[in-house]
Design an enzyme around this catalytic site. Structure first.
Site, short mmCIF file in Angstrom:
data_model
loop_
_atom_site.label_atom_id
_atom_site.label_comp_id
_atom_site.label_asym_id
_atom_site.label_seq_id
_atom_site.Cartn_x
_atom_site.Cartn_y
_atom_site.Cartn_z
N ASP A 56 0.85 -1.19 0.00
CA ASP A 56 0.00 0.00 0.00
C ASP A 56 0.89 1.24 0.00
OD1 ASP A 56 -1.65 2.16 0.87
OD2 ASP A 56 -3.00 0.76 1.88
N ASN A 87 0.43 6.71 -9.86
CA ASN A 87 -0.84 6.38 -10.51
C ASN A 87 -1.87 5.83 -9.52
OD1 ASN A 87 -2.53 5.34 -12.95
ND2 ASN A 87 -2.09 3.47 -11.76
N TYR A 154 -12.12 13.51 -3.70
CA TYR A 154 -11.19 13.06 -4.75
C TYR A 154 -10.70 14.25 -5.57
CZ TYR A 154 -9.91 10.74 -9.20
OH TYR A 154 -9.27 10.32 -10.34
N GLY A 155 -11.62 15.12 -6.00
CA GLY A 155 -11.23 16.25 -6.86
C GLY A 155 -10.27 17.19 -6.16
N LYS A 158 -6.84 15.69 -6.07
CA LYS A 158 -6.13 15.78 -7.35
C LYS A 158 -5.69 17.23 -7.62
CE LYS A 158 -6.38 11.43 -8.82
NZ LYS A 158 -5.20 10.60 -9.04
N1 LIG Z 1 -10.75 5.73 -14.79
C1 LIG Z 1 -10.99 7.00 -15.05
O1 LIG Z 1 -11.98 7.36 -15.72
C2 LIG Z 1 -10.03 8.06 -14.55
C3 LIG Z 1 -10.28 9.38 -14.90
C4 LIG Z 1 -9.41 10.37 -14.46
C5 LIG Z 1 -8.29 10.03 -13.72
N2 LIG Z 1 -8.07 8.73 -13.38
C6 LIG Z 1 -6.86 8.42 -12.63
O2 LIG Z 1 -6.13 7.44 -13.36
C7 LIG Z 1 -5.33 6.64 -12.46
C8 LIG Z 1 -5.59 5.17 -12.71
O3 LIG Z 1 -6.96 4.92 -12.44
P1 LIG Z 1 -7.69 3.60 -12.95
O4 LIG Z 1 -9.01 4.04 -13.43
O5 LIG Z 1 -6.76 2.81 -13.81
O6 LIG Z 1 -7.92 2.87 -11.54
P2 LIG Z 1 -8.16 1.34 -11.19
O7 LIG Z 1 -8.51 0.54 -12.39
O8 LIG Z 1 -9.08 1.36 -10.03
O9 LIG Z 1 -6.70 0.87 -10.74
C9 LIG Z 1 -6.09 1.46 -9.62
C10 LIG Z 1 -4.85 0.65 -9.27
O10 LIG Z 1 -4.24 1.27 -8.13
C11 LIG Z 1 -4.05 0.28 -7.10
N3 LIG Z 1 -4.14 0.96 -5.81
C12 LIG Z 1 -5.18 1.66 -5.31
N4 LIG Z 1 -4.89 2.12 -4.10
C13 LIG Z 1 -3.62 1.71 -3.84
C14 LIG Z 1 -2.76 1.87 -2.73
N5 LIG Z 1 -3.14 2.53 -1.63
N6 LIG Z 1 -1.50 1.35 -2.80
C15 LIG Z 1 -1.10 0.67 -3.90
N7 LIG Z 1 -1.90 0.48 -4.98
C16 LIG Z 1 -3.13 0.99 -4.93
C17 LIG Z 1 -5.17 -0.74 -7.35
O11 LIG Z 1 -4.85 -2.03 -6.87
P3 LIG Z 1 -5.24 -2.52 -5.39
O12 LIG Z 1 -6.66 -2.07 -5.15
O13 LIG Z 1 -5.07 -3.98 -5.47
O14 LIG Z 1 -4.26 -1.85 -4.50
C18 LIG Z 1 -5.16 -0.77 -8.87
O15 LIG Z 1 -4.14 -1.62 -9.34
C19 LIG Z 1 -5.72 7.11 -11.05
O16 LIG Z 1 -4.77 8.04 -10.57
C20 LIG Z 1 -7.05 7.79 -11.26
O17 LIG Z 1 -7.32 8.75 -10.26
C21 LIG Z 1 -8.91 7.74 -13.77
#
Ligand SMILES: NC(=O)c1ccc[n+]([C@@H]2O[C@H](COP(=O)([O-])OP(=O)(O)OC[C@H]3O[C@@H](n4cnc5c(N)ncnc54)[C@H](OP(=O)(O)O)[C@@H]3O)[C@@H](O)[C@H]2O)c1
Length: 235
Positions: A56, A87, A154-155, A158
């Protein structure tokens, strides 16, 4: 087969979504890749050749383990990190609560993950990043700049990450430092933000990766960028 001339990247939160897609792409381009996630049991098979450190990002002992994994790839006695990708991210409760109702414990957790952990990792790796004139890529969101109802925790986290990124860029002119809004992606986090909605019209995270690779390869001036604006830019 690895060589010390291959660049080294640490990507947090690479268990699925954008982090996993970017890790796959960099591995296949010859990078040496260190990744983490809390649930990482599948990653050795999903990312053959990567160094997987389960844990984590909010845990200082886990960050020490990441530092040890990265220095294990650097030339003997030296420090090197070419790219740090913050990320991993926490959305907060789903469905997204209004500020009137959001539990402060959840806000604290969001800030620990989205703001303090990226800053802590930047501090841990600054010497190694400076040594390789490296790049820091902090994954942001349009929610950092748009006041969507329900997205306050969240916003605002960021937005804080964006400002940390901008200050780091001013303080470290030898590094390339970006916050990147990737745009909507069809991932577990996005589904949690829109529970019960069909999100299949959103692009897969793999669709964002070419823009990130372009950013990393071309190293424009540090700043905040939208992946959508990079997608069609000349390499
Ligand atoms: N999806 C969208 O539409 C969107 C839009 C704007 C920005 N973003 C940003 O893009 C990035 C990637 O998002 P995503 O949509 O790919 O998310 P996701 O599919 O939910 O993947 C997030 C990853 O981060 C890991 N994670 C979460 N908390 C963690 C922690 N405390 N320590 C270590 N690992 C952790 C999760 O695995 P575990 O849960 O197993 O730890 C998972 O592998 C993020 O920064 C998100 O804010 C996403």
């Amino acid at each position: 087969m690895t060589s010390t001339s291959q660049p080294i990247v640490l990507i947090t939160g690479a268990g699925r979504g954008l982090g996993l897609a970017l890790a796959r792409a960099l591995l296949s381009s010859g990078w040496r890749v260190v990744v983490d996630a809390r649930r990482a049991g599948h990653l050795a098979a999903a990312l053959p050749g990567a160094v997987v450190v389960p844990g984590d990002v909010t845990d200082p002992a886990h960050r020490d383990a990441l530092a040890a994994a990265v220095s294990g790839l650097a030339p003997a006695g030296g420090q090197r990190l070419d790219l740090l990708v913050n990320n991993a991210s926490d959305l907060g409760p789903s469905p997204l609560p209004r500020l009137a109702d959001v539990p402060l414990t959840a806000v604290r957790r969001v800030y620990e993950t989205n703001v303090l952990a990226p800053l802590a990792l930047t501090q841990v790796f600054l010497v190694a990043l400076r040594a390789s004139h490296g790049t820091v890529l902090n994954i942001s969101s349009d929610a950092a700049v748009e006041p969507y109802a329900g997205w306050g925790a969240y916003g605002s986290s960021k937005a804080a990450l964006d400002q940390l990124t901008a200050v780091l860029a001013a303080e470290e002119p030898g590094l390339a430092v970006y916050s990147v809004d990737p745009g909507d992606m069809r991932t577990e986090m996005h589904q949690a933000a829109f529970p019960g909605e069909d999100i299949c019209d959103r692009p897969a995270p793999e669709a964002v990766v070419p823009a990130l690779l372009r950013l990393i390869a071309t190293r424009p001036p540090s700043g905040r960028v939208r992946a959508a604006d990079l997608a069609g830019a000349p390499a």
